[in-house]
Design an enzyme around this catalytic site. Structure first.
Site: not given
Ligand code: ADP
Length: 501
Positions: A284, A385
């Site tokens: 992340c 993402e």
């Protein structure tokens, strides 16, 4: 024969009531089956909850320093079994051994930190506004904590949640990601070996949309901690909001490394390779955007492409491998999709942009490290993402523009700035809209005793790690003791407290 693993419910390793299992395969070699794991159902979750309630009743009565001792032993056992767990983790999820050893070390650090917090867990004693009155706060355990975790840090992330939750006196129900059930199994084994009362921990394997959902929707689980995608976090958040549950969300990122024209480019080069391609970009905190000053853009980009092209792909268990596979075929398809989106948006695929094949790589979910040049703010590959080995490079003319681009996404986890200008570094620390900023280091790498988390749609305001997480897993209670022997009214009788004689 393939081993059938079990859940850990009500103090015993047991088969799921559903009788159903799923396979867990090595992402570097799809022919290598690690084992079959329970595809549990809501009935298994219900049994785990019943048991955890008994576990909570006993564990919450154990003094916190003694709970800390159990976690101390957990840390020692993890240390003893570090190499074995790292190897199992690499086989299960693909990242290279140096990284899985680091993952286990993070669990060790988290255990030893939790151990010491058992002797603190501070409340506060403050002066009362009234005479002969005592005012203080202290912490109580909350109850059952449901922990739902992702695949990319199979040991570290569960420990970030589980160890502080247990130290605070809660019982935990643990649902690991479907891709990493084996590491979860090893972690629960260690907790039990360290002397944790068996009903204080429950391990329920299975699908997020079944087991995870059942946990989130069960009224007896009053605390939920989730790390995963922003989409899943939104679903969980809606349920927890409706049910008034305490919830910690740790979700996506679109982290940028900003490189200014006075930066040490060799240092920035090492940083960006590690940040973008470590864990095959599946962190992340991965560096998925590189924002470079125009004066050094072409030079740095050439340096990156020369080195990234030579990164050695392979199974993480091979010590020479630098980049392992993606977690599964679905993840690889997502990367392929985004590289296509980048091409359509006008980005240039400078290196990579293909599945990696040859020398056995076709047995796993490998994808070439990819650099997209000519990316502009607002393109989807700059905003969304990707969770893979793809770096989007954006050229800028100033620090102000770089900060604006950094802040122009919906996420806010991590950021990094390479510069030798101390004034610029301090200004950026304040202006970069992320939960973490690194100066002259890449966007990845957290330490157990500092809070971890992000702003905007990365999270919901809570933090993992550090002291802050102990606030999340405990309930603060305030006690006033009036020993004046008469009725004293707060806010009303305060005037009378001043001695004017
Ligand atoms: P990732 O993209 O990192 O795999 P996910 O959000 O899909 O992120 O998964 C993270 C964790 O959330 C996994 O353990 C998964 O099983 C679980 N999960 C997925 N969907 C749900 C859901 N609807 N409710 C609860 N947990 C879920």
């Amino acid at each position: 024969m393939t081993e059938n693993f079990t859940n850990f419910i009500a103090g015993a390793w047991v088969a799921p009531r559903t009788g159903a299992y799923f396979e867990n395969r090595n992402p570097a070699d799809a022919g290598d089956v690690i084992g079959c794991f329970p595809r549990s159902g809501p009935e298994d979750v219900a049994r785990a909850i019943e048991s955890a309630q008994r576990g909570f009743a006993r564990w919450s009565q154990t003094p916190a320093p003694v709970r800390g001792e159990v976690l101390h032993r957990v840390g020692d056992l993890l240390t003893q079994r570090k190499e074995e767990i790292a190897r199992a983790m690499t086989r299960e999820m693909g990242k290279v051994l140096a990284e899985t050893r680091g993952d286990v070390q993070e669990g060790i650090d988290t255990a030893h930190y939790a151990h010491t917090e058992g002797r603190r867990l501070f409340g506060r004693t403050v002066p009362s506004e009234l005479r002969h009155k005592w005012a203080m706060s202290f912490r109580r355990p909350i109850g059952l904590a449901g922990l739902i975790t992702p695949f990319n840090f199979p040991l570290a992330i569960p420990t970030w949640k589980m160890f502080p939750a247990l130290l605070c006196g809660n019982a935990v129900i643990f649902k690991p990601a479907e891709d990493v059930p084996h590491t979860a199994h090893l972690l629960v084994e260690i907790l039990l070996e360290a002397g944790l009362p068996p009903e204080a921990v429950q391990l329920v394997h299975g699908e997020g949309s079944v087991v995870g959902k059942a946990m989130v929707e069960h009224p007896a689980i009053t605390v939920i901690s989730f790390t995963g995608s922003t989409e899943t976090g939104a679903i969980i958040g809606a349920t927890c909001g409706r049910m008034h549950k305490r919830l910690s969300l740790e979700m996506g990122g679109k982290n940028a490394m900003l490189v200014m024209d006075d930066a040490d480019l060799d240092l920035a080069l090492d940083g960006v390779l590690w940040g973008a391609f470590g864990t095959t970009g599946q962190r992340c905190t991965a560096t998925s955007r590189l924002v470079v000053h125009e004066k050094v853009h072409d030079r740095l980009l050439k340096m990156i492409c020369d080195r990234a092209e030579r990164l050695r792909l392979g199974p993480g268990l091979d010590e020479k491998t630098e980049v392992g596979p993606l977690i599964n075929e679905e993840a690889r398809k997502k990367v392929e999709y985004y590289v296509g989106v980048g091409r359509d948006e006008g980005a240039a695929v400078l290196i990579g942009g293909e599945r990696a094949t040859g020398q056995g790589l076709e047995r796993g979910w490998f994808y070439q490290p990819t650099v997209l040049g000519g990316v502009r703010a607002g393109m989807r590959v700059e905003q969304e993402e990707i969770f893979g080995p793809v770096l989007s490079v954006i050229k800028v003319g100033s620090l102000d523009e770089a900060i604006r681009i950094n802040n122009g996404v919906k996420y806010g986890l991590s950021s990094s700035l390479y510069t030798r200008d101390v004034n610029a570094a301090f200004r950026a620390m304040h202006e970069l809209d992320t939960g973490i900023t690194y100066v002259n280091a890449p966007t990845i790498g957290a330490e157990a005793h500092l809070p971890f988390g992000g702003v905007k749609q990365t999270g919901n305001g809570h933090r993992e790690g550090g002291w802050e997480v102990y606030d999340f897993y405990s309930e603060t209670k305030v006690v006033y003791v009036d020993f004046s022997g008469k009725l004293q009214r707060a806010q009303i009788d305060t005037e009378a407290q001043i001695d004017t004689e």
